[in-house]
Design a protein around this motif. Sequence first.
Motif, short mmCIF file in Angstrom:
data_model
loop_
_atom_site.label_atom_id
_atom_site.label_comp_id
_atom_site.label_asym_id
_atom_site.label_seq_id
_atom_site.Cartn_x
_atom_site.Cartn_y
_atom_site.Cartn_z
N PRO A 166 50.09 3.77 6.08
CA PRO A 166 48.67 3.41 6.10
C PRO A 166 48.48 2.07 6.79
O PRO A 166 49.08 1.06 6.40
N LEU A 186 40.35 2.42 -2.29
CA LEU A 186 40.60 3.63 -1.50
C LEU A 186 39.45 4.63 -1.62
O LEU A 186 39.19 5.40 -0.71
N VAL A 191 38.00 6.18 6.13
CA VAL A 191 39.32 6.62 6.56
C VAL A 191 39.17 7.48 7.82
O VAL A 191 38.18 8.21 7.97
N GLN A 201 46.34 11.70 5.34
CA GLN A 201 45.63 10.63 4.63
C GLN A 201 45.32 11.05 3.20
O GLN A 201 45.43 10.25 2.26
N TYR A 204 48.27 10.82 0.85
CA TYR A 204 48.48 9.44 0.41
C TYR A 204 47.40 9.04 -0.60
O TYR A 204 47.70 8.43 -1.64
N TRP A 236 40.77 3.03 8.09
CA TRP A 236 42.22 2.95 8.02
C TRP A 236 42.77 4.35 8.30
O TRP A 236 42.06 5.35 8.20
N MET A 238 46.75 6.87 8.74
CA MET A 238 48.20 6.99 8.69
C MET A 238 48.73 7.01 10.12
O MET A 238 48.50 7.97 10.86
#
Length: 319
Positions: A166, A186, A191, A201, A204, A236, A238
């Motif tokens: 991440p 989160l 994302v 993602q 995670y 954000w 991966m």
Amino acid sequence: MELDLAQLRALDATVRGGTLEAAARALHVTPSAVSQRLRALEVATGRILLVRTKPVQVTESGQAVLRLARQVDLLAADVARELGGDGSDDGVPTLPIAVNADSMATWVLPALAPLAGEVCFELHREDQDHTSALLRAGTVMAAVTAQAEPVPGCSSTRLGGMRYRPMATADFARRWFPSGPSPEALARAPVVVFDREDDLQHRYLHAQAGRTVAPPVHSVPASADYLAAVILGLGWGMVPDLQARDGTAGLVGLDPAGAVDVTLYWQQWRLRSATLDRVREAVLAAAGRELDQPVDAHPRAGVHVLVDGGGAGGAYDRS
């Protein structure tokens, strides 16, 4: 059942081109000739092989005959090369391969490049969890896949692992994760995902925050553009180590103990073909150089989420 090579090539060309007209251009004949060959092939097999939509759709029976057509064509090209062909396009085989986007953007194309004069590659970009479906359908002869279990009629060889971490810009991390990637943060932070089939993602997220979190999502379906979106601060994401190691314009890791490992395999038709063997050797050699090759490799396929488990146990592997 006697099958004619010209008829099999007409089926292959029609599926590749999507229409009778495209097949006719590829074979240097008229669309009427292609239609006649397809009709004769359906009479010979006693099955409907194609649904004549635009693009054409292959029936279940057609998938079986298409696999045969492509196997015969590849073997014919191998024989032509062995006999010292004249170097015409007819002697250069076309090899359809399914590859996940991140592998294509990092290590697969350099692996195939030295063979570009011997093979015409038809690359199909597909998520690593879905590339094996193209093998079953006869669309491709080989695939980079996350599935270890061989597709019927195929062999499977472990390539290695791609690790995703991440990451985000420093500004994004300060704004959305001032105390690190907590479940609460989160659940709120935007994302970036690749497409609807990309669940790295979310794996995670689920490992860190549970399956109820639903943060804002940006979908960017191209590897380079995906990375650009993270660098621009859309969210954000991966990011694979293979991309991050060459520098990622100021991205920072959000969770040093968190990562998602994807184990990749090379599956190909069980076919004694010199061309297919050369491609396999090139791919395996590149994977040996570029992919993670842990001694305690996971014996089965899948995505493995490494997160901070807390306590004395430290990190743990959640499959």
